[in-house]
Design a protein around this motif. Structure first.
Motif, short mmCIF file in Angstrom:
data_model
loop_
_atom_site.label_atom_id
_atom_site.label_comp_id
_atom_site.label_asym_id
_atom_site.label_seq_id
_atom_site.Cartn_x
_atom_site.Cartn_y
_atom_site.Cartn_z
N VAL A 45 0.87 -1.26 0.09
CA VAL A 45 -0.14 0.01 0.02
C VAL A 45 0.86 1.23 0.00
CG1 VAL A 45 -1.59 1.36 1.32
CG2 VAL A 45 -1.73 -1.30 1.11
N ARG A 46 1.84 1.06 0.56
CA ARG A 46 2.81 2.39 0.81
C ARG A 46 3.45 2.62 -0.58
NH1 ARG A 46 8.35 3.45 1.27
NH2 ARG A 46 8.80 5.09 2.53
N SER B 90 -4.59 -2.45 -7.94
CA SER B 90 -3.67 -3.04 -7.75
C SER B 90 -3.82 -3.65 -6.42
CB SER B 90 -2.55 -2.17 -8.04
OG SER B 90 -2.67 -1.19 -7.32
N ILE B 91 -4.20 -2.81 -5.49
CA ILE B 91 -4.25 -3.33 -4.17
C ILE B 91 -5.45 -4.53 -3.99
CG2 ILE B 91 -5.50 -2.39 -1.81
CD1 ILE B 91 -4.10 0.45 -2.43
N LEU C 208 -12.64 -14.04 -8.91
CA LEU C 208 -13.55 -12.85 -8.47
C LEU C 208 -12.75 -11.58 -8.57
CD1 LEU C 208 -15.33 -14.24 -5.29
CD2 LEU C 208 -16.42 -14.16 -7.56
N VAL C 209 -11.34 -11.82 -8.22
CA VAL C 209 -10.57 -10.43 -8.43
C VAL C 209 -10.59 -10.06 -9.98
CG1 VAL C 209 -8.25 -9.57 -8.27
CG2 VAL C 209 -9.19 -10.77 -6.49
N ASP C 210 -10.33 -10.88 -10.75
CA ASP C 210 -10.44 -10.59 -12.09
C ASP C 210 -11.77 -9.90 -12.41
OD1 ASP C 210 -7.92 -11.60 -12.41
OD2 ASP C 210 -8.36 -13.52 -13.17
N GLN D 34 3.69 5.82 -5.71
CA GLN D 34 3.57 6.04 -7.11
C GLN D 34 2.20 6.86 -7.48
OE1 GLN D 34 2.83 2.15 -8.89
NE2 GLN D 34 2.84 3.05 -11.04
N ALA D 35 1.47 6.63 -6.67
CA ALA D 35 0.01 7.91 -7.01
C ALA D 35 0.58 9.28 -6.79
CB ALA D 35 -1.07 7.26 -6.41
N ILE D 36 1.22 9.42 -5.81
CA ILE D 36 1.75 11.03 -5.35
C ILE D 36 2.34 11.26 -6.59
CG2 ILE D 36 3.21 12.26 -3.79
CD1 ILE D 36 2.31 10.42 -1.69
#
Length: 316
Positions: free
Chosen positions: A201-202, A239-240, A300-302, A207-209
């Motif tokens: 998550v970090r 991605s999370i 289910l994730v897909d 990356q998002a920042i």
């Protein structure tokens, strides 16, 4: 979307078929004779042969596999070689412990990973952010058995707040005691898995920042934290979710170890005992169900990715 779902479902079924073959063949190469163990050390060869014949162990492996697979398709995982109890019944009974344990561990992992992962990214380069990051790396490296023992020492031995081992004989008929008995095991799994997830998550938050849309939002008057929460995190959510799906496998493996440590009557502890007893139908059923859960989570994730991300739908 329907065609994609059907394709993924076909791959799920294929994965289960391959897994069933591997499970079946792997168990047949384990040392030891099931019939000999059931008959006892003092049994005569004729008695052992009679048991082997009764259990169908003299049949060719292909015949044994087809018989088992046909039963699985009917929802019948066979019966225990030792007790004669249907495997499905025992799995349902033990799942009443393992499933709540896994769900509670997942909730704890999320409560640790999401807020502290984002905070450690936002506070990068500062003392508190560095402390969180180093702490997560240290905890993620801790063996789950050692973590469980430390929690027992603190919360059961020193403080006396929680039971160290066991599960109520009446199960969930005593919900308060049952839940208290799962707290320490769930904390053990949740803290370790949460630390692993927190690191991801970090990384995803950092990356998002750095993305242009976050900087643009900040330039329009939002603080960096507001821009990240409103525009950055929703874009890294996919991605999370993917990593969270993989965490399920870690929780299943952790449950096998933790149920032994805390003497919980769940699927993991039953699996370990059945492997030692060479109760092949039960071990086959338990491993197939665990594998199926992992494959189903991936499926289910897909599908969730497909629903949430419009880019994937447009690329179809």
């Amino acid at each position: 979307m329907i065609r994609y779902a059907l394709t993924r479902l076909a791959l799920l079924v294929l994965g289960l078929v391959v897994a069933s073959v591997l499970i079946f063949l792997t168990l047949r190469v384990l040392p030891g004779d099931v019939a000999q163990q059931i008959a006892g050390t003092n049994a005569s060869p004729a008695q052992v042969d009679a048991i082997r014949e009764r259990l169908g162990l003299n049949e060719p492996l292909t015949t044994q596999y087809v018989q088992w697979a046909t039963g699985v398709l009917r929802g019948d995982l066979g019966a225990s070689l030792r007790t004669g109890t249907p495997v499905v019944e025992e799995l349902v009974e033990k799942a009443a412990v393992t499933v709540p344990l896994g769900l509670l561990a997942m909730v704890i992992a999320l409560l640790i990973a999401l807020p502290f992962g984002v905070l450690s990214a936002i506070r990068r380069g500062r003392a508190d952010g560095t402390t969180l990051s180093v702490g997560a790396q240290a905890i993620a490296a801790v063996p789950v058995v050692w973590a469980g023992m430390m929690l027992v020492v603190v919360f059961a031995v020193w403080l006396g707040w929680l039971p160290a081992q066991g599960f109520p004989r009446d199960g969930w008929d005593e919900p308060g005691r049952a839940l208290r008995s799962l707290v320490l095991p769930a904390l053990t799994i949740g803290i370790v898995e949460g630390a692993m997830l927190m690191r991801f998550v970090r990384s995803a938050t950092l990356q998002a920042i750095g993305q242009d849309y976050v900087r643009t939002a900040a330039a329009k008057g939002l603080t960096r934290t507001q821009a990240l929460l409103r525009h950055g995190l929703p874009n890294v959510g996919l991605s999370i979710i993917s990593v969270l799906g993989l965490q399920v496998a870690g929780i299943i493996v952790g449950a096998v170890v933790i149920e032994q440590l805390f003497t919980l009557p769940g699927i993991g502890r039953m699996l370990v005992a059945d492997v030692g007893l060479r109760d092949l139908p039960k071990v086959q059923g338990e491993l197939l169900v665990m594998t199926g859960i992992v494959l189903l989570i991936g499926f289910l994730v897909d599908l969730l990715h497909r629903v949430i991300d419009p880019r994937q739908r447009e690329a179809a």
